[in-house]
Write a protein that holds these residues in place. Structure first.
Motif, PDB file in Angstrom:
ATOM      1  N   SER A 147       1.025  12.760  -6.648  1.00 34.60           N
ATOM      2  CA  SER A 147       1.233  12.203  -5.236  1.00 34.60           C
ATOM      3  C   SER A 147       1.573  10.621  -5.284  1.00 34.60           C
ATOM      4  CB  SER A 147      -0.257  12.125  -4.616  1.00 34.60           C
ATOM      5  OG  SER A 147      -0.923  11.571  -5.276  1.00 34.60           O
ATOM      6  N   ARG A 148       2.178  10.292  -6.536  1.00 34.12           N
ATOM      7  CA  ARG A 148       2.496   8.999  -6.502  1.00 34.12           C
ATOM      8  C   ARG A 148       3.862   8.621  -5.836  1.00 34.12           C
ATOM      9  NH1 ARG A 148       3.053   8.191 -13.016  1.00 34.12           N
ATOM     10  NH2 ARG A 148       4.042  10.182 -12.768  1.00 34.12           N
ATOM     11  N   SER A 149       4.183   7.465  -5.206  1.00 35.65           N
ATOM     12  CA  SER A 149       5.182   7.507  -4.607  1.00 35.65           C
ATOM     13  C   SER A 149       5.809   5.984  -4.643  1.00 35.65           C
ATOM     14  CB  SER A 149       4.868   7.539  -3.280  1.00 35.65           C
ATOM     15  OG  SER A 149       6.122   7.266  -2.318  1.00 35.65           O
ATOM     16  N   THR A 150       5.313   4.946  -3.874  1.00 37.63           N
ATOM     17  CA  THR A 150       5.727   3.546  -4.036  1.00 37.63           C
ATOM     18  C   THR A 150       4.768   2.570  -4.352  1.00 37.63           C
ATOM     19  OG1 THR A 150       5.586   2.871  -1.710  1.00 37.63           O
ATOM     20  CG2 THR A 150       7.689   4.182  -2.445  1.00 37.63           C
ATOM     21  N   GLN A 151       3.426   2.993  -4.185  1.00 36.18           N
ATOM     22  CA  GLN A 151       2.271   1.960  -4.270  1.00 36.18           C
ATOM     23  C   GLN A 151       1.809   1.697  -5.868  1.00 36.18           C
ATOM     24  OE1 GLN A 151      -0.384   1.646  -1.116  1.00 36.18           O
ATOM     25  NE2 GLN A 151       0.419   3.470  -0.209  1.00 36.18           N
ATOM     26  N   LEU A 152       1.560   0.770  -6.338  1.00 36.04           N
ATOM     27  CA  LEU A 152       1.129   0.434  -7.766  1.00 36.04           C
ATOM     28  C   LEU A 152      -0.224  -0.697  -7.609  1.00 36.04           C
ATOM     29  CD1 LEU A 152       4.603   0.184  -7.819  1.00 36.04           C
ATOM     30  CD2 LEU A 152       4.057   0.417 -10.150  1.00 36.04           C
ATOM     31  N   PHE A 153      -0.918  -0.522  -8.552  1.00 33.70           N
ATOM     32  CA  PHE A 153      -2.012  -1.622  -8.585  1.00 33.70           C
ATOM     33  C   PHE A 153      -1.999  -2.204 -10.168  1.00 33.70           C
ATOM     34  CE2 PHE A 153      -3.778   2.667  -9.907  1.00 33.70           C
ATOM     35  CZ  PHE A 153      -4.388   2.265 -11.050  1.00 33.70           C
ATOM     36  N   ILE A 154      -2.621  -3.412 -10.116  1.00 37.16           N
ATOM     37  CA  ILE A 154      -2.582  -4.119 -11.453  1.00 37.16           C
ATOM     38  C   ILE A 154      -4.411  -4.142 -11.655  1.00 37.16           C
ATOM     39  CG2 ILE A 154      -2.361  -6.196 -12.619  1.00 37.16           C
ATOM     40  CD1 ILE A 154      -0.310  -6.908 -10.672  1.00 37.16           C
ATOM     41  N   SER A 155      -4.748  -3.406 -12.871  1.00 35.20           N
ATOM     42  CA  SER A 155      -6.140  -3.643 -13.057  1.00 35.20           C
ATOM     43  C   SER A 155      -6.602  -5.192 -13.401  1.00 35.20           C
ATOM     44  CB  SER A 155      -6.511  -2.915 -14.225  1.00 35.20           C
ATOM     45  OG  SER A 155      -6.460  -1.349 -13.874  1.00 35.20           O
ATOM     46  N   LEU A 156      -7.701  -5.552 -12.579  1.00 28.40           N
ATOM     47  CA  LEU A 156      -8.173  -6.753 -12.752  1.00 28.40           C
ATOM     48  C   LEU A 156      -9.106  -6.969 -13.746  1.00 28.40           C
ATOM     49  CD1 LEU A 156      -8.155  -7.839  -8.862  1.00 28.40           C
ATOM     50  CD2 LEU A 156      -6.559  -8.227 -10.597  1.00 28.40           C
ATOM     51  N   GLY A 173       2.956   0.288 -17.986  1.00 28.60           N
ATOM     52  CA  GLY A 173       2.925  -1.042 -18.638  1.00 28.60           C
ATOM     53  C   GLY A 173       1.882  -1.967 -18.341  1.00 28.60           C
ATOM     54  N   ARG A 174       2.099  -3.420 -18.574  1.00 31.53           N
ATOM     55  CA  ARG A 174       1.002  -4.331 -18.553  1.00 31.53           C
ATOM     56  C   ARG A 174       1.733  -5.578 -18.027  1.00 31.53           C
ATOM     57  NH1 ARG A 174      -2.578  -4.152 -22.901  1.00 31.53           N
ATOM     58  NH2 ARG A 174      -3.596  -5.968 -21.797  1.00 31.53           N
ATOM     59  N   VAL A 175       0.909  -6.499 -17.272  1.00 36.11           N
ATOM     60  CA  VAL A 175       1.487  -7.768 -17.118  1.00 36.11           C
ATOM     61  C   VAL A 175       1.430  -8.640 -18.464  1.00 36.11           C
ATOM     62  CG1 VAL A 175       0.763  -9.947 -15.888  1.00 36.11           C
ATOM     63  CG2 VAL A 175       0.438  -7.771 -14.650  1.00 36.11           C
ATOM     64  N   GLU A 176       2.815  -9.023 -18.630  1.00 39.78           N
ATOM     65  CA  GLU A 176       2.827  -9.592 -19.931  1.00 39.78           C
ATOM     66  C   GLU A 176       2.772 -11.163 -19.837  1.00 39.78           C
ATOM     67  OE1 GLU A 176       6.304  -8.592 -23.205  1.00 39.78           O
ATOM     68  OE2 GLU A 176       7.126  -9.972 -21.461  1.00 39.78           O
ATOM     69  N   GLU A 177       3.135 -11.436 -18.864  1.00 39.57           N
ATOM     70  CA  GLU A 177       3.223 -13.036 -18.411  1.00 39.57           C
ATOM     71  C   GLU A 177       2.485 -13.325 -17.058  1.00 39.57           C
ATOM     72  OE1 GLU A 177       6.821 -15.105 -19.010  1.00 39.57           O
ATOM     73  OE2 GLU A 177       7.339 -13.824 -20.982  1.00 39.57           O
ATOM     74  N   GLY A 178       1.656 -14.270 -16.919  1.00 30.28           N
ATOM     75  CA  GLY A 178       1.342 -14.598 -15.620  1.00 30.28           C
ATOM     76  C   GLY A 178       0.180 -13.896 -14.861  1.00 30.28           C
ATOM     77  N   MET A 179      -0.684 -13.381 -15.842  1.00 23.95           N
ATOM     78  CA  MET A 179      -1.884 -12.978 -15.231  1.00 23.95           C
ATOM     79  C   MET A 179      -2.819 -13.748 -14.538  1.00 23.95           C
ATOM     80  SD  MET A 179      -3.374  -9.648 -15.042  1.00 23.95           S
ATOM     81  CE  MET A 179      -4.570  -9.089 -14.557  1.00 23.95           C
TER      82      MET A 179
END
Length: 238
Positions: A147-156, A173-179
């Motif tokens: 069901s994946r389409s356009t929405q994403l999330f970043i795990s805090l 992937g992951r946030v490499e810079e700017g967390m």
């Protein structure tokens, strides 16, 4: 009625509501200082374009910039879709509309309803889980298998215990810079913004009722000198 893609299963093994109670479309014609997100966004391709094996995306937001490093080997279909969305300019003026402290920062509902409509049902098949949803990872939201389409999330935070067992939230992937930028995004509205009203009214609804939300200003694939073609050799100096 289509449910909002989310990133949590309750203890009762039923999908929790992403945005609170369902509402019918509002008929108010609220004006707003924030213009609707640009509508000149191409629709999804019939076949997903293949992304580079590794690429980096710079997200310019209302709180500053952060960089997502994507590894296609982790989730090929997800990496290809994210590359397609970024390359099409999809994320311009898109809100971080679901902000749950200690859990996730979610984005990807387009601010122009007509653009949202053309992408809403462009779902992609699941990818196998090859890494866990630890702090800083980026994954597509889902409301069930494929069901994946356009929405994403970043795990805090480390969300492996909450999410990995569902097998639908494969990080790309992951946030490499700017967390630190991600952690400064406005969390005051939590899960109040309503999915149905965003879909029908876009940024007009968000700007009126949630004026302090943060937004993505632009998202661009970065030119990585490590991955670029080597420069041609210069002739020796006489």
């Amino acid at each position: 009625m289509r449910r909002a893609p989310i990133a949590l299963l309750t203890a009762a093994l039923t999908v929790s509501a992403a945005c609170g109670p369902r509402e019918t479309a509002s008929t108010d014609g609220a004006s707003t200082d924030r213009v609707e997100a640009t509508a000149s966004v191409p629709g999804p391709q019939a076949t997903l374009p293949r992304a580079p094996d590794r690429y980096r995306v710079r997200m310019e937001t209302t709180k500053g910039a952060f960089v997502i490093a994507v590894d296609r080997a982790l989730a090929p279909r997800g990496a290809d879709r994210f590359f397609e969305l970024v390359s099409n300019g999809f994320f311009r003026d898109v809100a971080f509309y679901r902000m749950v402290p200690g859990f996730i920062a979610q984005f990807g509902m387009h601010g122009t309803p007509s653009v949202h409509d053309q992408w809403r049902d462009a779902t992609i098949a699941d990818d196998p889980m090859r890494t866990g949803n630890v702090k800083g990872t980026v994954a597509f939201a889902a409301n069930g298998p494929n069901s994946r389409s356009t929405q994403l999330f970043i795990s805090l935070e480390d969300n492996r215990r909450k999410l990995d067992g569902q097998k639908v939230f494969a990080p790309i992937g992951r946030v490499e810079e700017g967390m630190d930028v991600v952690e400064r995004l406005n969390m005051e509205y939590g899960e109040e913004p309503n999915y149905v009203r965003i879909a029908r009214q876009g940024n007009t609804y968000l700007a009126r009722w949630f004026p302090a939300l943060d937004y993505i200003r632009s998202a661009t694939v970065m030119t990585d000198p490590v991955l670029a073609e080597p420069a041609p050799a210069k002739p020796p100096t006489p």
